[in-house]
Write a protein that holds these residues in place. Structure first.
Motif, PDB file in Angstrom:
ATOM      1  N   THR A  39     -13.709  -8.797  32.382  1.00 50.76           N
ATOM      2  CA  THR A  39     -13.056  -7.691  33.056  1.00 50.76           C
ATOM      3  C   THR A  39     -11.642  -8.077  33.487  1.00 50.76           C
ATOM      4  O   THR A  39     -11.444  -9.119  34.115  1.00 50.76           O
ATOM      5  CB  THR A  39     -13.865  -7.294  34.308  1.00 50.76           C
ATOM      6  N   ARG A  41      -8.438  -8.533  35.678  1.00 49.45           N
ATOM      7  CA  ARG A  41      -8.400  -8.732  37.117  1.00 49.45           C
ATOM      8  C   ARG A  41      -7.003  -9.062  37.580  1.00 49.45           C
ATOM      9  O   ARG A  41      -6.156  -9.501  36.810  1.00 49.45           O
ATOM     10  CB  ARG A  41      -9.336  -9.897  37.506  1.00 49.45           C
ATOM     11  N   GLU A  45      -8.149 -11.569  42.617  1.00 49.11           N
ATOM     12  CA  GLU A  45      -9.536 -11.132  42.493  1.00 49.11           C
ATOM     13  C   GLU A  45     -10.374 -12.220  41.840  1.00 49.11           C
ATOM     14  O   GLU A  45      -9.879 -12.977  41.009  1.00 49.11           O
ATOM     15  CB  GLU A  45      -9.639  -9.853  41.647  1.00 49.11           C
ATOM     16  N   PRO A 101     -16.827  -3.651  38.012  1.00 46.63           N
ATOM     17  CA  PRO A 101     -15.723  -2.834  38.523  1.00 46.63           C
ATOM     18  C   PRO A 101     -16.171  -1.389  38.687  1.00 46.63           C
ATOM     19  O   PRO A 101     -17.159  -0.958  38.078  1.00 46.63           O
ATOM     20  CB  PRO A 101     -14.655  -2.968  37.432  1.00 46.63           C
TER      21      PRO A 101
END
Length: 233
Positions: A39, A41, A45, A101
């Motif tokens: 994911t 980021r 994060e 997310p």
């Protein structure tokens, strides 16, 4: 009277199942495609990496440690439940919706639910047998006509219900509990052989019997003095 009935149940020999026939049908399993995604980021994060399975074909596909040929008749009916649970916990830790997310939370929730369903099914021998049969087009769980016609077995079930209803304490049911666990183990053994031989008729018949034994186990576990017993089959 309950003590005598329970003791009588313990002395009742377990019936052996009829020989299983071997069918020559072949069974083809489908393969599962997987992708690994990372994911995007921001620098502040935590990194979230997930391995998502695209539309697994069977519950077995969620647990690669079982092997590529885990589904009977190639694989055994009996599973290593400790290994299954360990991998289930690892999968759920990775697929937890809180780690996804926002835009992928619904997808993560759906995946988590499917993992739960797969584990619940495979860790229970009755649900596992019914599921394998369902994959072959045989609906045992939803078939109201799928009942054992053996009068001896039906009498045994009725006598068992009477023992549970007349018991004054859980201790009185211990002999029955032990006998019934042997019944369950016997049915699992018959299912193992039936699925190994790809004998769906024998597997269906034994799955129906196992449903009786599992229901008796649940009735004993839920025992309350004086409470009526309903043995659903």
């Amino acid at each position: 009277m309950a003590r005598n009935s329970a003791a009588l149940a313990l002395r009742t020999p377990l019936r052996t199942s009829t020989p299983l026939s071997t069918c020559a049908r072949t069974f083809t399993t489908t393969t599962t495609r997987t992708i690994s995604t990372t994911t995007p980021r921001r620098h502040d994060e935590p990194k979230i990496t997930s391995r998502e399975t695209l539309l697994p074909q069977t519950h077995y596909d969620f647990f690669p440690s079982l092997g590529p040929d885990a589904l009977p008749p190639k694989g055994p009916f009996t599973l290593d439940l400790s290994l299954l649970r360990r991998e289930f916990l690892q999968l759920q830790a990775k697929a937890h919706p809180d780690l996804a997310p926002q835009e992928k939370k619904r997808q993560a929730e759906a995946l988590s639910a499917r993992i739960n369903e797969a584990y619940k099914t495979l860790q229970n021998p009755l649900l596992r047998a019914q599921y394998i049969l369902e994959l072959r087009g045989i609906d045992v769980a939803g078939d109201e006509t799928a009942k054992v016609e053996d009068p001896e077995l039906l009498m045994e079930v009725l006598e068992t219900r009477e023992v549970i209803e007349e018991a004054a304490s859980e201790e009185e049911l211990q002999p029955l509990r032990e006998l019934n666990e042997r019944r369950i183990a016997g049915s699992v053994g018959v299912l193992e052989e039936a699925f190994k031989n790809d004998d769906m008729d024998a597997a269906k018949e034994e799955a129906v019997k196992l449903r009786y034994w599992i229901n008796i186990r649940e009735s004993v576990d839920a025992f309350e003095p004086g409470k009526p017993v309903v043995l659903i089959h």
